[in-house]
Design an enzyme around this catalytic site. Structure first.
Site, PDB file in Angstrom:
ATOM      1  N   ASP A  33       0.849  -1.191   0.000  1.00  0.00           N
ATOM      2  CA  ASP A  33       0.000   0.000   0.000  1.00  0.00           C
ATOM      3  C   ASP A  33       0.888   1.246   0.000  1.00  0.00           C
ATOM      4  OD1 ASP A  33      -3.203   0.541   0.977  1.00  0.00           O
ATOM      5  OD2 ASP A  33      -1.790   2.209   1.147  1.00  0.00           O
ATOM      6  N   ILE A  34       0.485   2.258  -0.735  1.00  0.00           N
ATOM      7  CA  ILE A  34       1.277   3.488  -0.857  1.00  0.00           C
ATOM      8  C   ILE A  34       1.297   4.286   0.455  1.00  0.00           C
ATOM      9  CG2 ILE A  34      -0.545   5.091  -1.616  1.00  0.00           C
ATOM     10  CD1 ILE A  34       1.399   5.926  -3.894  1.00  0.00           C
ATOM     11  N   ASN A  91     -12.870  -3.461   2.086  1.00  0.00           N
ATOM     12  CA  ASN A  91     -13.943  -2.474   2.139  1.00  0.00           C
ATOM     13  C   ASN A  91     -14.794  -2.613   0.882  1.00  0.00           C
ATOM     14  OD1 ASN A  91     -13.171  -1.186   4.591  1.00  0.00           O
ATOM     15  ND2 ASN A  91     -11.473  -0.232   3.489  1.00  0.00           N
ATOM     16  N   GLU A  99     -12.348   3.287  -1.233  1.00  0.00           N
ATOM     17  CA  GLU A  99     -11.848   4.432  -1.994  1.00  0.00           C
ATOM     18  C   GLU A  99     -11.544   4.082  -3.446  1.00  0.00           C
ATOM     19  OE1 GLU A  99      -8.481   5.921   0.137  1.00  0.00           O
ATOM     20  OE2 GLU A  99      -9.691   6.594   1.832  1.00  0.00           O
ATOM     21  N   VAL A 100     -11.046   2.878  -3.685  1.00  0.00           N
ATOM     22  CA  VAL A 100     -10.677   2.466  -5.041  1.00  0.00           C
ATOM     23  C   VAL A 100     -11.665   1.399  -5.494  1.00  0.00           C
ATOM     24  CG1 VAL A 100      -8.886   1.509  -6.513  1.00  0.00           C
ATOM     25  CG2 VAL A 100      -8.244   2.985  -4.594  1.00  0.00           C
ATOM     26  N   HIS A 104     -10.053  -5.069  -3.734  1.00  0.00           N
ATOM     27  CA  HIS A 104      -8.725  -5.303  -3.164  1.00  0.00           C
ATOM     28  C   HIS A 104      -8.897  -5.756  -1.737  1.00  0.00           C
ATOM     29  CE1 HIS A 104      -9.918  -1.099  -2.741  1.00  0.00           C
ATOM     30  NE2 HIS A 104      -9.262  -1.077  -1.593  1.00  0.00           N
ATOM     31  N   HIS A 106      -6.897  -5.923   1.829  1.00  0.00           N
ATOM     32  CA  HIS A 106      -5.751  -5.456   2.604  1.00  0.00           C
ATOM     33  C   HIS A 106      -5.246  -6.598   3.484  1.00  0.00           C
ATOM     34  CE1 HIS A 106      -6.755  -0.988   2.206  1.00  0.00           C
ATOM     35  NE2 HIS A 106      -7.926  -1.533   1.903  1.00  0.00           N
TER      36      HIS A 106
HETATM   37  P1  5GP Z   1      -9.848   1.313   0.373  1.00  0.00           P
HETATM   38  O1  5GP Z   1     -10.231   2.468   1.255  1.00  0.00           O
HETATM   39  O2  5GP Z   1     -10.450   1.446  -1.008  1.00  0.00           O
HETATM   40  O3  5GP Z   1     -10.137  -0.021   1.018  1.00  0.00           O
HETATM   41  O4  5GP Z   1      -8.278   1.340   0.246  1.00  0.00           O
HETATM   42  C1  5GP Z   1      -7.589   1.901  -0.829  1.00  0.00           C
HETATM   43  C2  5GP Z   1      -6.115   1.776  -0.526  1.00  0.00           C
HETATM   44  O5  5GP Z   1      -5.383   1.991  -1.708  1.00  0.00           O
HETATM   45  C3  5GP Z   1      -5.609   2.798   0.494  1.00  0.00           C
HETATM   46  O6  5GP Z   1      -5.034   2.112   1.601  1.00  0.00           O
HETATM   47  C4  5GP Z   1      -4.584   3.621  -0.293  1.00  0.00           C
HETATM   48  O7  5GP Z   1      -3.469   3.993   0.486  1.00  0.00           O
HETATM   49  C5  5GP Z   1      -4.204   2.669  -1.407  1.00  0.00           C
HETATM   50  N1  5GP Z   1      -3.774   3.335  -2.635  1.00  0.00           N
HETATM   51  C6  5GP Z   1      -4.423   4.355  -3.288  1.00  0.00           C
HETATM   52  N2  5GP Z   1      -3.735   4.701  -4.396  1.00  0.00           N
HETATM   53  C7  5GP Z   1      -2.660   3.867  -4.460  1.00  0.00           C
HETATM   54  C8  5GP Z   1      -1.576   3.749  -5.392  1.00  0.00           C
HETATM   55  O8  5GP Z   1      -1.475   4.459  -6.391  1.00  0.00           O
HETATM   56  N3  5GP Z   1      -0.649   2.785  -5.120  1.00  0.00           N
HETATM   57  C9  5GP Z   1      -0.728   1.963  -4.032  1.00  0.00           C
HETATM   58  N4  5GP Z   1       0.236   1.055  -3.861  1.00  0.00           N
HETATM   59  N5  5GP Z   1      -1.740   2.066  -3.136  1.00  0.00           N
HETATM   60  C10 5GP Z   1      -2.684   3.010  -3.347  1.00  0.00           C
END
Ligand code: 5GP
Length: 120
Positions: A33-34, A91, A99-100, A104, A106
């Site tokens: 994760d970034i 999520n 968010e994405v 995915h 985690h």
């Molecule tokens: P969500 O809230 O959708 O479960 O988590 C999205 C995750 O994607 C977050 O933890 C965020 O830090 C990670 N993320 C967003 N953009 C990028 C990216 O460009 N590269 C990587 N490696 N992680 C990302």
């Protein structure tokens, strides 16, 4: 929700955006994760175009579903996370703050992770 081909994980899967890869096979890509929330914070992404866990469990093949979960266990073991414990989190949708919009999972490990949800 329709799948958006321009979401950030689709772009990582196409190699348009770099990632710190930790594992790849026919079904999944996994990378750090970034913005890590634990010493180990890996995202495991199925290669198929699935918006969320809801979409995936409704439409993915048994091989894709098995592949995702086999990969999660394998990656956790690769990090030694099964020894002290780890958490997986997916999520799905607005209330979960996804968010994405590409499914995915985690994997968090490397320290005590606290309670599962913010307590009210
Ligand atoms: P969500 O809230 O959708 O479960 O988590 C999205 C995750 O994607 C977050 O933890 C965020 O830090 C990670 N993320 C967003 N953009 C990028 C990216 O460009 N590269 C990587 N490696 N992680 C990302």
């Amino acid at each position: 929700m329709a799948y958006d081909d321009d979401n950030v994980f689709a772009r990582i899967l196409r190699g348009e955006i770099p990632c710190k890869k930790v594992y790849e096979d026919e079904q999944v890509l996994a990378f750090h994760d970034i913005n890590p929330q634990a010493p180990t914070h890996v995202l495991v992404v199925p290669k198929g175009k699935y918006v969320s866990m809801d979409d995936f469990t409704a439409k993915a093949s048994d091989a894709e579903i098995a592949g995702l979960f086999r990969a999660i266990g394998r990656i956790a073991r690769d990090f030694g996370a099964e020894k002290t414990g780890y958490r997986i989190l997916a999520n799905s949708g607005a209330h979960a703050h996804q968010e994405v919009a590409h499914l995915h999972v985690h994997i968090f490990a490397g320290r005590p992770l606290g309670p599962m949800l913010v307590r009210r």
